[in-house]
Every structure is written in structure tokens, then in C-alpha cells.
Write an enzyme that holds these catalytic residues in place. Structure first.
Site, short mmCIF file in Angstrom:
data_model
loop_
_atom_site.label_atom_id
_atom_site.label_comp_id
_atom_site.label_asym_id
_atom_site.label_seq_id
_atom_site.Cartn_x
_atom_site.Cartn_y
_atom_site.Cartn_z
N SER A 142 0.85 -1.19 0.00
CA SER A 142 0.00 0.00 0.00
C SER A 142 0.89 1.24 0.00
O SER A 142 2.06 1.17 0.37
CB SER A 142 -0.86 0.01 1.26
N TYR A 155 -2.44 -0.41 10.46
CA TYR A 155 -2.54 -0.81 9.04
C TYR A 155 -1.21 -0.54 8.33
O TYR A 155 -0.68 -1.41 7.63
CB TYR A 155 -3.68 -0.05 8.36
N1 LIG Z 1 -8.38 0.10 -1.95
C1 LIG Z 1 -7.31 0.82 -1.64
O1 LIG Z 1 -7.36 2.05 -1.60
C2 LIG Z 1 -6.01 0.13 -1.34
C3 LIG Z 1 -4.88 0.92 -1.21
C4 LIG Z 1 -3.67 0.33 -0.90
C5 LIG Z 1 -3.59 -1.03 -0.74
N2 LIG Z 1 -4.70 -1.80 -0.86
C6 LIG Z 1 -4.55 -3.25 -0.64
O2 LIG Z 1 -5.10 -3.94 -1.73
C7 LIG Z 1 -5.48 -5.26 -1.31
C8 LIG Z 1 -6.87 -5.56 -1.85
O3 LIG Z 1 -7.80 -4.70 -1.22
P1 LIG Z 1 -9.04 -4.03 -1.99
O4 LIG Z 1 -8.83 -2.58 -1.96
O5 LIG Z 1 -9.29 -4.71 -3.26
O6 LIG Z 1 -10.21 -4.30 -0.91
P2 LIG Z 1 -11.45 -5.30 -0.89
O7 LIG Z 1 -12.33 -5.05 -2.06
O8 LIG Z 1 -12.03 -5.16 0.47
O9 LIG Z 1 -10.78 -6.72 -1.07
C9 LIG Z 1 -10.12 -7.37 0.00
C10 LIG Z 1 -10.09 -8.86 -0.31
O10 LIG Z 1 -9.41 -9.54 0.76
C11 LIG Z 1 -10.18 -10.68 1.10
N3 LIG Z 1 -9.93 -11.08 2.47
C12 LIG Z 1 -10.10 -10.37 3.61
N4 LIG Z 1 -9.80 -11.13 4.68
C13 LIG Z 1 -9.43 -12.35 4.19
C14 LIG Z 1 -9.03 -13.57 4.79
N5 LIG Z 1 -8.92 -13.71 6.11
N6 LIG Z 1 -8.73 -14.61 3.98
C15 LIG Z 1 -8.83 -14.50 2.65
N7 LIG Z 1 -9.22 -13.38 2.02
C16 LIG Z 1 -9.52 -12.33 2.79
C17 LIG Z 1 -11.62 -10.28 0.85
O11 LIG Z 1 -12.41 -11.42 0.57
P3 LIG Z 1 -13.39 -12.17 1.60
O12 LIG Z 1 -13.97 -11.14 2.51
O13 LIG Z 1 -14.39 -12.79 0.67
O14 LIG Z 1 -12.54 -13.19 2.28
C18 LIG Z 1 -11.47 -9.46 -0.44
O15 LIG Z 1 -11.50 -10.32 -1.55
C19 LIG Z 1 -5.37 -5.25 0.21
O16 LIG Z 1 -4.19 -5.90 0.61
C20 LIG Z 1 -5.31 -3.78 0.56
O17 LIG Z 1 -4.65 -3.54 1.77
C21 LIG Z 1 -5.90 -1.25 -1.18
#
Ligand SMILES: NC(=O)c1ccc[n+]([C@@H]2O[C@H](COP(=O)([O-])OP(=O)(O)OC[C@H]3O[C@@H](n4cnc5c(N)ncnc54)[C@H](OP(=O)(O)O)[C@@H]3O)[C@@H](O)[C@H]2O)c1
Length: 244
Positions: A142, A155
Site C-alpha cells: 500500500s 494498518y
Molecule cells: N483500496 C485501496 O485504496 C487500497 C490501497 C492500498 C492497498 N490496498 C490493498 O489492496 C489489497 C486488496 O484490497 P481491496 O482494496 O481490493 O479491498 P477489498 O475489495 O475489500 O478486497 C479485499 C479482499 O481480501 C479478502 N480477504 C479479507 N480477509 C481475508 C481472509 N482472512 N482470507 C482470505 N481473504 C480475505 C476479501 O475477501 P473475503 O472477505 O471474501 O474473504 C477481499 O477479496 C489489500 O491488501 C489492501 O490492503 C488497497
């Protein structure tokens, strides 16, 4: 033919957001994708969409906080497609809060998913990659691996840890490509579990200037499609108009 075609790519956290968009793009570019998360009904729909357009995809439930479950996910990918060429450790949670609020269960959950989940993924694929002398691990960190903001202490700590794990993994494994992708603000479900109203507002405000998940999927594809002797170690992708 692209260097993505035919690769077996396992993606955690593919039931929404960045993971889902990445699975769609890589499958479109010819990868055999194996998608994991806890919400299997969403994975089922994703796999049906990919296969209906001629792509190759499988899904399996995985909770990355469990070492056995994560190994089971990787073993499933190997059983379906013979090997795992690329693991994308993407699953993550972000229940932001001020430290003084002592939401220690949320701290634990972030450590369990964002750090332990990544380590479980690495442990599940590294022996095979070392034995074969090739492979790629892509860890989704991130912008929080580079800057810290109030409410983001834990985080960001987990994402600094992901950065360090990637760097150590890279240095120790000259035959394994290791990539850290650090997204800035992306419009996804991340942070849906924030309980404090003012923190929810802060995130909603930040998301007024957000990328869509396909922007991060393209960065992942860029790292995968390079020739085997080119290791894209780190990519930061922010919205042009945003500081984060
Ligand atoms: N969106 C942003 O602004 C942003 C910025 C920087 C970094 N990121 C990073 O990008 C990555 C993806 O996030 P996103 O933004 O796409 O958010 P998201 O839509 O909430 O996706 C998160 C994913 O992680 C899965 N997950 C959560 N807990 C889990 C567990 N215990 N086991 C397996 N899967 C799990 C969720 O699926 P289930 O709930 O179905 O298990 C979901 O598929 C993350 O690592 C996040 O920190 C995001």
C-alpha cells in the site's frame, strides 16, 4: 505471445476489488487463474464470468489467517493446473482507528490477514519455486507502506512489514521474482469494517479522488509480463490528482 499466457497464477482476496480486477485481466491475457477468498459465492460468479468468455479459472475458499488453509489453496491450484508460477498475496483488511481507541481486536485482525496471510502464502509456494528455480511472488502492500497517517498506525505497520518481507524474500532468492505493488487510494470495499464515523468520513473523503481497481491490475500484469530475467521489484500507483 505474452509472458502471461499459460502461467498458473493464484490470487488471494479475489472476491472483490483489486484481486477480482486482477484475476479478470490476467485471465483475459491468457493466464490460468486460481482465485481464493472467504466469500465463495462471489468467486463462483467470477470464475463463471471468466470461463464464459473462454478464460481458464478455478476457485477455492481460503482464509489466509490459517497456514493450513493457505497451503490447501496453493495445493488446489497445483492439483488443478500442475504448478503455481505466480502467487499474488492480495488479501487485506483495513479497519482504521485511532490507537487510543484500543480496538485491539482490529489490530490483531490486520496483523493476522495482512502480515501472517502474506507469510502463509510465501511458505506455501517457496519450496516449489526454489526447487524449480523460478516463480514470482507479488505482494500487494500500500501507499501505507511508505507514509503513515493518523488512524493508520497499525494498518501502515502491517504494510511496512509486507514491504520488508518482499525485500528479504527477493534478496534471498535470486531465482524467484518478487514484486511489491503499492496502490494509492482505490475505490473498493476496503475499510467497510471501520466502526468510527469520523474515520469513515475521512476515508469517504479520500475516495473522492480514487483509482478504479483495473489500474492496479495493469500494474500487476506489467510485473508478470516482463521476461524472466527482469524482476519488477516495486510499483507505486496513485491517482494523479491525489497526494495518496
Ligand atoms: N483500496 C485501496 O485504496 C487500497 C490501497 C492500498 C492497498 N490496498 C490493498 O489492496 C489489497 C486488496 O484490497 P481491496 O482494496 O481490493 O479491498 P477489498 O475489495 O475489500 O478486497 C479485499 C479482499 O481480501 C479478502 N480477504 C479479507 N480477509 C481475508 C481472509 N482472512 N482470507 C482470505 N481473504 C480475505 C476479501 O475477501 P473475503 O472477505 O471474501 O474473504 C477481499 O477479496 C489489500 O491488501 C489492501 O490492503 C488497497
Amino acid at each position: 505471445m505474452s509472458n502471461i499466457t499459460g502461467k498458473v497464477i493464484a490470487i488471494t482476496g479475489a472476491s472483490s476489488g483489486i484481486g477480482e480486477a486482477t484475476a479478470r485481466l490476467l485471465a483475459e491475457r491468457g493466464a490460468q487463474v486460481v482465485v481464493g477468498a472467504r466469500r465463495t459465492e462471489r468467486l463462483e460468479t467470477l470464475v463463471a464470468d471468466i470461463t464464459s468468455t473462454g478464460g481458464s479459472a478455478r476457485f477455492r475458499a481460503v482464509d489466509v489467517t490459517s497456514r493450513e488453509d493457505t497451503k490447501g489453496f496453493v495445493d488446489f491450484a497445483k492439483a488443478e493446473f500442475g504448478r503455481v508460477d505466480v502467487l499474488i498475496n492480495n488479501a487485506g483488511v483495513m479497519p482504521l482507528s485511532m490507537m487510543g481507541d484500543l480496538k485491539v481486536d482490529d489490530w490483531d485482525r490486520m496483523i493476522d490477514v495482512n502480515i501472517r496471510g502474506v507469510l502463509h502464502g510465501v511458505a506455501a509456494v517457496l519450496p516449489d519455486m526454489q526447487a524449480r528455480g523460478n516463480g514470482q511472488v507479488i505482494n500487494v502492500a500500500s501507499i501505507g507502506a511508505h507514509v503513515v497517517i493518523p488512524t493508520g498506525a497499525v494498518y501502515c505497520a502491517t504494510k511496512y512489514a509486507v514491504w520488508a518481507i518482499s525485500e528479504g524474500l527477493r534478496q534471498e532468492n535470486p531465482n524467484v521474482r518478487v514484486t511489491t505493488i503499492s496502490p494509492g487510494v482505490v475505490a473498493t470495499e476496503l475499510g467497510h469494517d471501520i466502526t468510527d464515523a469520523s474515520t469513515q468520513e475521512l476515508l469517504a473523503d479520500l475516495r473522492k479522488k480514487a483509482l478504479t481497481p483495473d489500474a492496479i491490475a495493469r500494474a500487476v500484469a506489467y510485473a508478470v509480463e516482463q521476461p524472466d530475467d527482469v524482476d519488477v521489484n516495486e510499483v507505486i500507483v496513485r491517482p494523479t490528482v491525489s497526494a495518496f
